[in-house]
Structures are given as C-alpha cells and as structure tokens.
Design a protein around this motif. Structure first.
Motif, PDB file in Angstrom:
ATOM      1  N   VAL A 196       0.732  -0.851   0.279  1.00 14.54           N
ATOM      2  CA  VAL A 196      -0.263   0.147  -0.072  1.00 14.54           C
ATOM      3  C   VAL A 196       0.516   1.415  -0.032  1.00 14.54           C
ATOM      4  O   VAL A 196       0.479   2.376  -0.715  1.00 14.54           O
ATOM      5  CB  VAL A 196      -1.234  -0.629   1.378  1.00 14.54           C
ATOM      6  CG1 VAL A 196      -2.034   1.663   1.335  1.00 14.54           C
ATOM      7  CG2 VAL A 196      -1.793  -1.057   1.060  1.00 14.54           C
ATOM      8  N   PRO A 197       2.002   1.422   0.962  1.00 18.29           N
ATOM      9  CA  PRO A 197       2.715   2.355   0.729  1.00 18.29           C
ATOM     10  C   PRO A 197       3.294   2.989  -0.556  1.00 18.29           C
ATOM     11  O   PRO A 197       3.623   4.134  -0.817  1.00 18.29           O
ATOM     12  CB  PRO A 197       3.700   2.253   1.948  1.00 18.29           C
ATOM     13  CG  PRO A 197       3.334   1.547   2.564  1.00 18.29           C
ATOM     14  CD  PRO A 197       2.389   0.218   1.956  1.00 18.29           C
ATOM     15  N   SER A 198       3.546   2.019  -1.495  1.00 19.23           N
ATOM     16  CA  SER A 198       3.717   2.176  -3.076  1.00 19.23           C
ATOM     17  C   SER A 198       2.690   2.941  -4.184  1.00 19.23           C
ATOM     18  O   SER A 198       3.476   3.543  -4.661  1.00 19.23           O
ATOM     19  CB  SER A 198       4.250   0.906  -3.269  1.00 19.23           C
ATOM     20  OG  SER A 198       6.080   0.640  -3.070  1.00 19.23           O
ATOM     21  N   LEU A 199       1.750   2.296  -3.541  1.00 23.29           N
ATOM     22  CA  LEU A 199       0.353   2.451  -4.129  1.00 23.29           C
ATOM     23  C   LEU A 199       0.028   3.710  -4.236  1.00 23.29           C
ATOM     24  O   LEU A 199      -0.114   4.723  -4.961  1.00 23.29           O
ATOM     25  CB  LEU A 199      -0.442   1.808  -3.827  1.00 23.29           C
ATOM     26  CG  LEU A 199      -1.543   1.765  -4.676  1.00 23.29           C
ATOM     27  CD1 LEU A 199      -1.684   2.128  -6.254  1.00 23.29           C
ATOM     28  CD2 LEU A 199      -3.143   1.148  -4.257  1.00 23.29           C
ATOM     29  N   GLU A 200      -0.046   4.387  -3.098  1.00 22.84           N
ATOM     30  CA  GLU A 200      -0.085   5.432  -1.830  1.00 22.84           C
ATOM     31  C   GLU A 200       1.159   6.803  -2.578  1.00 22.84           C
ATOM     32  O   GLU A 200       0.857   8.063  -2.970  1.00 22.84           O
ATOM     33  CB  GLU A 200      -0.273   5.623  -0.377  1.00 22.84           C
ATOM     34  CG  GLU A 200      -1.152   4.719  -0.226  1.00 22.84           C
ATOM     35  CD  GLU A 200      -2.854   5.427  -0.480  1.00 22.84           C
ATOM     36  OE1 GLU A 200      -2.656   6.907  -0.988  1.00 22.84           O
ATOM     37  OE2 GLU A 200      -3.954   4.801   0.458  1.00 22.84           O
ATOM     38  N   ALA A 201       1.983   6.762  -2.792  1.00 25.89           N
ATOM     39  CA  ALA A 201       3.153   7.361  -3.215  1.00 25.89           C
ATOM     40  C   ALA A 201       3.186   7.905  -4.820  1.00 25.89           C
ATOM     41  O   ALA A 201       3.003   8.495  -5.403  1.00 25.89           O
ATOM     42  CB  ALA A 201       4.508   6.940  -2.905  1.00 25.89           C
ATOM     43  N   LEU A 202       2.861   6.449  -5.766  1.00 26.13           N
ATOM     44  CA  LEU A 202       2.781   6.496  -6.824  1.00 26.13           C
ATOM     45  C   LEU A 202       0.851   7.013  -7.300  1.00 26.13           C
ATOM     46  O   LEU A 202       1.607   8.439  -8.310  1.00 26.13           O
ATOM     47  CB  LEU A 202       2.710   5.288  -7.550  1.00 26.13           C
ATOM     48  CG  LEU A 202       4.106   3.988  -7.521  1.00 26.13           C
ATOM     49  CD1 LEU A 202       3.991   3.395  -8.238  1.00 26.13           C
ATOM     50  CD2 LEU A 202       4.473   5.029  -8.492  1.00 26.13           C
ATOM     51  N   ILE A 203       0.473   7.834  -6.462  1.00 29.62           N
ATOM     52  CA  ILE A 203      -0.584   8.129  -6.433  1.00 29.62           C
ATOM     53  C   ILE A 203      -0.323   9.527  -6.801  1.00 29.62           C
ATOM     54  O   ILE A 203      -1.308  10.336  -7.556  1.00 29.62           O
ATOM     55  CB  ILE A 203      -1.897   7.038  -5.444  1.00 29.62           C
ATOM     56  CG1 ILE A 203      -2.374   6.090  -5.705  1.00 29.62           C
ATOM     57  CG2 ILE A 203      -3.119   8.434  -5.356  1.00 29.62           C
ATOM     58  CD1 ILE A 203      -3.093   5.248  -4.537  1.00 29.62           C
ATOM     59  N   ALA A 204       0.693   9.812  -5.158  1.00 28.41           N
ATOM     60  CA  ALA A 204       0.900  11.280  -4.879  1.00 28.41           C
ATOM     61  C   ALA A 204       1.495  11.587  -6.043  1.00 28.41           C
ATOM     62  O   ALA A 204       2.536  12.906  -6.355  1.00 28.41           O
ATOM     63  CB  ALA A 204       1.690  11.444  -3.594  1.00 28.41           C
ATOM     64  N   SER A 205       2.622  10.671  -6.545  1.00 27.97           N
ATOM     65  CA  SER A 205       2.724  11.564  -7.439  1.00 27.97           C
ATOM     66  C   SER A 205       2.444  12.223  -9.058  1.00 27.97           C
ATOM     67  O   SER A 205       1.478  12.222  -9.644  1.00 27.97           O
ATOM     68  CB  SER A 205       4.227  10.671  -8.671  1.00 27.97           C
ATOM     69  OG  SER A 205       3.893   9.695  -9.218  1.00 27.97           O
ATOM     70  N   ARG A 206       3.054  12.553 -10.048  1.00 29.31           N
ATOM     71  CA  ARG A 206       3.064  13.526 -10.930  1.00 29.31           C
ATOM     72  C   ARG A 206       1.855  12.131 -12.221  1.00 29.31           C
ATOM     73  O   ARG A 206       1.932  12.660 -13.412  1.00 29.31           O
ATOM     74  CB  ARG A 206       4.180  14.057 -11.594  1.00 29.31           C
ATOM     75  CG  ARG A 206       5.123  12.658 -12.467  1.00 29.31           C
ATOM     76  CD  ARG A 206       6.090  14.499 -13.324  1.00 29.31           C
ATOM     77  NE  ARG A 206       7.670  13.458 -13.014  1.00 29.31           N
ATOM     78  CZ  ARG A 206       8.501  13.621 -13.120  1.00 29.31           C
ATOM     79  NH1 ARG A 206       8.513  13.799 -11.876  1.00 29.31           N
ATOM     80  NH2 ARG A 206      10.026  13.193 -13.095  1.00 29.31           N
ATOM     81  N   HIS A 207       2.365  11.051 -11.998  1.00 24.48           N
ATOM     82  CA  HIS A 207       2.007   9.910 -13.020  1.00 24.48           C
ATOM     83  C   HIS A 207       0.486   9.731 -13.041  1.00 24.48           C
ATOM     84  O   HIS A 207       0.056   9.400 -11.445  1.00 24.48           O
ATOM     85  CB  HIS A 207       3.077   8.560 -12.969  1.00 24.48           C
ATOM     86  CG  HIS A 207       4.847   9.034 -12.692  1.00 24.48           C
ATOM     87  ND1 HIS A 207       5.223   8.761 -14.221  1.00 24.48           N
ATOM     88  CD2 HIS A 207       5.673   9.162 -12.263  1.00 24.48           C
ATOM     89  CE1 HIS A 207       6.315   9.394 -13.569  1.00 24.48           C
ATOM     90  NE2 HIS A 207       6.870   9.296 -12.549  1.00 24.48           N
ATOM     91  N   GLU A 208       0.209   8.889 -14.002  1.00 26.00           N
ATOM     92  CA  GLU A 208      -1.353   8.232 -13.558  1.00 26.00           C
ATOM     93  C   GLU A 208      -1.865   6.865 -13.551  1.00 26.00           C
ATOM     94  O   GLU A 208      -0.663   6.063 -14.307  1.00 26.00           O
ATOM     95  CB  GLU A 208      -2.084   8.793 -15.211  1.00 26.00           C
ATOM     96  CG  GLU A 208      -3.889   8.292 -14.921  1.00 26.00           C
ATOM     97  CD  GLU A 208      -3.465   8.278 -16.601  1.00 26.00           C
ATOM     98  OE1 GLU A 208      -5.422   7.592 -16.557  1.00 26.00           O
ATOM     99  OE2 GLU A 208      -3.362   8.450 -17.542  1.00 26.00           O
ATOM    100  N   ILE A 209      -2.130   6.736 -12.662  1.00 27.13           N
ATOM    101  CA  ILE A 209      -2.520   5.435 -12.140  1.00 27.13           C
ATOM    102  C   ILE A 209      -3.853   4.893 -13.141  1.00 27.13           C
ATOM    103  O   ILE A 209      -5.013   4.980 -12.874  1.00 27.13           O
ATOM    104  CB  ILE A 209      -2.487   4.643 -10.640  1.00 27.13           C
ATOM    105  CG1 ILE A 209      -1.799   5.077  -9.741  1.00 27.13           C
ATOM    106  CG2 ILE A 209      -2.825   2.950 -10.593  1.00 27.13           C
ATOM    107  CD1 ILE A 209      -0.329   4.802  -9.988  1.00 27.13           C
TER     108      ILE A 209
END
Length: 306
Positions: A13-26
């Motif tokens: 989950v921390p990895s998913l949350e970090a990617l969500i907060a990044s400039r990239h699109e999930i």
C-alpha cells in the motif's frame, strides 16, 4: 506515465499511495480477489484493493495473471507495469505488454533472498543488514537487472512484521524515484552480482522452534515468523505459540527444550543459553503473559516434544 500497479497485501500500500501522489497516472490496480477473513468469514477486499477503491481507481481482481487479465491490462495501453507483492507471476505476453515492461519492488538486497518471503528468511538467518531492490521483471524468479537499491540495518528486536513495515516505507520512496527516472529516460540498470539465496514461502514447519539450536538461532526464528505464522513448540502434542521472547539474564543452564521458572521468568533451554518466554498462546486459548500461563500449570518443569 500511464501505470498499471499490481499488489495485494498491506506492505504494497505505501508504494501505491506514493505513486498516486506522484505526477504519474495509475490507470488501474491489479490485486487478488476478495477473501473471506476472520471467524465470521467476512468477504473483504485486499489492502491494496481497499486503497484503490478509496482513491476511485479501477481494479482488476485476478487470482492469476491469465489471458483475461492480460487482455484487460493491454486495453489500458500502459507505459509501465509496477508490481509489489502481488502474489502471482507475470509471464509473456503480459511481461512485454507495457511499453517499458514491468518493474518490481522486492524487500531484500538482491540476489540475496529471491522469492516470496525475503524478510522472514533474512531474520531467521540472522542477517544484520537488509534493504529493498527495484529491478526489471524477467521470466526468471527475481533475477532482473537492478535499477536501484537501498540498504537498511536490521533493528535488534525487529520482527518480520515490524521490519516489513519499515521496508515498505523505504521501498515506496525508492520506487517512485525509479519510476520518475524511467519517465525521464535517465535510468541505468546493473546485473545482479553475488551469491543467490532463496526465500520460499514460509511453511508451518519453519515456525516450529528447534530447541537444539543455540539461543541466537532460536530468537531469530521467533522474530522471523512473527506475526505469521507464529513461532510454536509442542508440549504433550499440544501447540504453544510463542508470541514474544528474549535472552535470559540468569546464567542457569537448561537442557534444550526444558522449561522451568527461574527467578520469576519462564525459561527454556537451548543448545547454549536459555531464552525467556514473555507472551504465549496455548492451543484454543487467548494470548497471555507467559508467567500467568506457567502459574496455571502448577508444575516445576516441562519438556517440549522437540
């Protein structure tokens, strides 16, 4: 970049949350199907699935990454696949479906502890350092070129649960750095070097204490299988879970597997110095302080079955 994220348990989950907060699109999250949990068998989404739902991200729930899952992922036209503890293998043609392939966050310093349970095996082995590795996914198990790694000293009292929590946070930061670098075409991948060791899924037998091991090895095993599946020993065929233990301060020696109350502590002999049990769970009962458990036995000595 447009990313498909695959993961299942809480450490992802921390990895998913970090990617969500990044400039990239999930574009979507791939996770294992909902499972019946607890005594009441309530059907519950995975921790990663719950996190995706909270952010309104579409989920693909798949027990394995088969043709159907591959087709659904391909339809999203992702630039990159990111996998963190999904619980299944990525094979061709899915491996080549994203434009930049797949990267994996692994909770060890590869090539040490390739496999499903790197943190547990690291603690059981008594490693004093560990870390995280982000690497290109290839068909062979955890064998791809390394994009980034971060080393961490293992805290003296760490359990598999607490260490994995710490690695999950550290790994999320390293993962986002790698994803950013891939998007900017500034990554350098390096082949894995060093001795390969394997970390297969922990079995119940791995959790059974070997009292003929020394004190350090016994405590390492307890920490390595805490909280799951939980260290245990057998007494007259009945399982006693060992939830917490530490080194004995008393210098009294006991034969391996012999339990006695020494200076108010429940001590158990090993091949070297004894250990002290501090919290236990007898079969069919709630967890309790070891001294309370011992007091209820009304005995001077017990011998384990091993």
């Amino acid at each position: 970049m447009r990313i498909v994220f695959a993961g299942t348990p809480a450490p992802a989950v921390p990895s998913l949350e970090a990617l969500i907060a990044s400039r990239h699109e999930i574009a979507a999250v791939v996770t294992r199907p909902d499972a019946a949990l607890g005594r009441k068998r309530v059907v519950t989404p995975s921790p990663v699935g719950s996190a995706a739902d909270a952010h309104g991200i579409p989920t693909i729930k798949a027990a394995k990454l088969d043709d159907d899952a591959t087709a659904r992922i391909a339809a999203l036209q992702p630039d990159l696949g990111v996998i963190v503890a999904y619980g299944g293998l990525v094979r061709e043609p899915l491996l080549s479906t994203p434009r930049l392939g797949w990267i994996n966050l692994h909770f060890s310093l590869l090539p040490r502890w390739r496999g499903a349970a790197p943190v547990q095996h690291s603690l059981i082995a008594g490693d004093i350092t560990t870390g995280v590795t982000v690497f290109h996914l290839v068909p062979a198990l955890d064998a791809g070129d390394i994009l980034a790694a971060s080393e961490m000293v293992v805290p003296p009292l760490a359990t598999a649960g607490t260490l994995l929590d710490a690695l999950a946070i550290e790994g999320a930061a390293v993962l986002v750095d790698v994803v950013n670098a891939l998007g900017e075409e500034r990554t350098t991948a390096k082949p894995q070097k060093g001795e390969v060791t394997l970390a297969p899924k922990i079995s119940l037998d791995d959790a059974r204490i070997r009292w003929n091991d020394g004190q350090d090895a016994v405590l390492n095993r307890v920490r390595g299988v805490t909280p799951e599946p939980g260290a245990f020993t057998l007494i007259a065929g009945s399982r006693l879970k060992i939830l917490a233990a530490h080194r004995a301060e008393s210098h009294s020696l006991l034969q391996p597997g012999v339990m006695r109350s020494i200076e108010g502590d429940v001590s158990v002999g090993t091949a070297t110095e004894p250990i002290v049990l501090t919290r236990v769970q007898p079969a069919g009962k709630a967890a309790m302080n070891a001294t309370d458990w011992w007091r209820g036995l009304r005995t001077d000595e017990l011998r384990t079955d091993s």
